[in-house]
Design a protein around this motif. Structure first.
Motif, mmCIF file in Angstrom:
data_model
loop_
_atom_site.group_PDB
_atom_site.id
_atom_site.type_symbol
_atom_site.label_atom_id
_atom_site.label_comp_id
_atom_site.label_asym_id
_atom_site.label_seq_id
_atom_site.Cartn_x
_atom_site.Cartn_y
_atom_site.Cartn_z
ATOM 1 N N THR A 102 0.868 -1.237 -0.159
ATOM 2 C CA THR A 102 -0.050 0.061 0.095
ATOM 3 C C THR A 102 0.865 1.147 0.030
ATOM 4 O O THR A 102 0.398 2.385 0.203
ATOM 5 N N ALA A 103 2.176 0.924 -0.218
ATOM 6 C CA ALA A 103 3.294 2.339 -0.315
ATOM 7 C C ALA A 103 2.662 3.388 -1.270
ATOM 8 O O ALA A 103 2.439 2.683 -2.532
ATOM 9 N N GLY A 104 2.689 4.459 -1.029
ATOM 10 C CA GLY A 104 2.077 5.337 -2.174
ATOM 11 C C GLY A 104 0.701 5.630 -2.238
ATOM 12 O O GLY A 104 0.370 6.722 -3.002
ATOM 13 N N MET A 105 -0.249 4.736 -1.535
ATOM 14 C CA MET A 105 -1.574 5.122 -1.747
ATOM 15 C C MET A 105 -1.745 6.124 -0.770
ATOM 16 O O MET A 105 -1.207 6.399 0.476
ATOM 17 N N SER A 106 -2.996 7.044 -1.002
ATOM 18 C CA SER A 106 -3.625 7.972 -0.249
ATOM 19 C C SER A 106 -4.243 7.275 0.994
ATOM 20 O O SER A 106 -4.231 6.084 1.074
ATOM 21 N N ALA A 107 -4.512 7.953 2.025
ATOM 22 C CA ALA A 107 -5.184 7.475 3.177
ATOM 23 C C ALA A 107 -6.425 6.939 3.094
ATOM 24 O O ALA A 107 -6.940 5.628 3.474
ATOM 25 N N GLN A 108 -7.118 7.518 1.896
ATOM 26 C CA GLN A 108 -8.577 7.031 1.488
ATOM 27 C C GLN A 108 -8.673 5.584 0.758
ATOM 28 O O GLN A 108 -9.232 4.888 1.211
ATOM 29 N N LYS A 109 -7.468 5.504 -0.162
ATOM 30 C CA LYS A 109 -7.228 4.223 -0.868
ATOM 31 C C LYS A 109 -6.838 2.997 0.280
ATOM 32 O O LYS A 109 -7.214 2.089 -0.032
ATOM 33 N N ARG A 110 -6.130 3.551 0.980
ATOM 34 C CA ARG A 110 -5.531 2.515 1.999
ATOM 35 C C ARG A 110 -6.776 1.981 2.799
ATOM 36 O O ARG A 110 -6.768 0.693 3.154
ATOM 37 N N GLU A 111 -7.552 2.864 3.121
ATOM 38 C CA GLU A 111 -8.644 2.620 3.969
ATOM 39 C C GLU A 111 -9.668 1.508 3.216
ATOM 40 O O GLU A 111 -10.254 0.756 3.629
ATOM 41 N N ARG A 112 -9.693 1.999 1.795
ATOM 42 C CA ARG A 112 -10.517 1.172 1.106
ATOM 43 C C ARG A 112 -10.050 -0.291 1.046
ATOM 44 O O ARG A 112 -10.812 -1.326 1.076
ATOM 45 N N VAL A 113 -8.695 -0.347 0.725
ATOM 46 C CA VAL A 113 -8.108 -1.584 0.750
ATOM 47 C C VAL A 113 -8.096 -2.241 1.845
ATOM 48 O O VAL A 113 -8.653 -3.662 1.681
ATOM 49 N N GLY A 114 -8.087 -1.733 2.978
ATOM 50 C CA GLY A 114 -8.159 -2.190 4.198
ATOM 51 C C GLY A 114 -9.700 -3.096 4.645
ATOM 52 O O GLY A 114 -9.909 -3.966 4.995
#
Length: 208
Positions: free
Chosen positions: A31-43
């Motif tokens: 998830t390196a380089g992802m925005s907080a929103q994208k990282r939260e979506r991945v989680g």
């Protein structure tokens, strides 16, 4: 239906197999380089996927494998090969090209969340086979209901792990994250080899 202690043991054993805390560095790498929103979506998607995969294993796992004539050993070997390919990408520093549009970006995010984070890393052959075995410990609807609650608890645990990962990433910094990515690529390659070796030993007992 089993007693509370038995279900506690089932949860602990599945938690140990899934080991969401142990793959925090791998989560950081993917998830390196992802925005907080994208990282939260991945989680969120990863935790839902883990729950969905294990619930399917609980209700239909053995029937699905039998229908397609797939053994758990074949599943383990295939998962190991997939992990090895991911590990090679991490080791050589391969980066995906930027997504040309938001839809493509969303698809890439969903892909990472499901493969390899949800499966085979979290809900892998070990967890799936454990759920299938535990499902046969009792035949009542109550047993399956409590087992489903155990899987819900595991899904929540995975989601909490993704929430903690950014905090760990910030403490590492950019250079630290790069180093961790390479080390985790090597570790992931070793895990992949173990997956493949275990699957091949199951498929070909003479290799033991």
């Amino acid at each position: 239906m089993l007693d509370f202690t038995e279900y506690t043991k089932i949860f602990i054993s599945l938690f140990a197999i899934i080991d969401p805390v142990g793959i925090i560095p791998i989560i950081i790498a993917f998830t390196a380089g992802m925005s907080a929103q994208k990282r939260e979506r991945v989680g969120r998607l990863a935790s839902l996927s883990v729950f969905g995969i294990l619930l399917a294993a609980l209700l239909l796992g053995e029937a699905i494998l039998s229908f397609f004539g797939i053994s758990i050993h074949s599943f383990r070997t295939a998962g190991g090969i997939l992990l090895l390919l991911m590990a090679i990408n991490m080791l050589i520093g391969h980066k995906q090209a930027p997504a040309p549009n938001e839809n493509a970006d969303t698809e890439a995010t969903q892909s990472i969340a499901i493969v390899p984070l949800s499966t085979p890393l979290l809900a892998g052959p070990g967890a799936i086979s454990t759920v299938i075995v535990d499902a046969h410990k009792a035949a009542s609807a109550a047993h399956y209901g409590v087992m489903a609650l155990v899987l819900v608890a595991l899904g929540i645990t995975v989601w909490l792990t993704f929430l903690v990962a950014p905090w760990v990433s910030r403490r590492l910094g950019s250079i630290g994250s790069t180093i961790v990515t390479r080390l985790m690529g090597l570790l992931l390659a070793a895990i992949a080899v173990e997956f493949i070796a275990g699957g091949l030993r199951g498929l070909f007992p003479v290799l033991d």
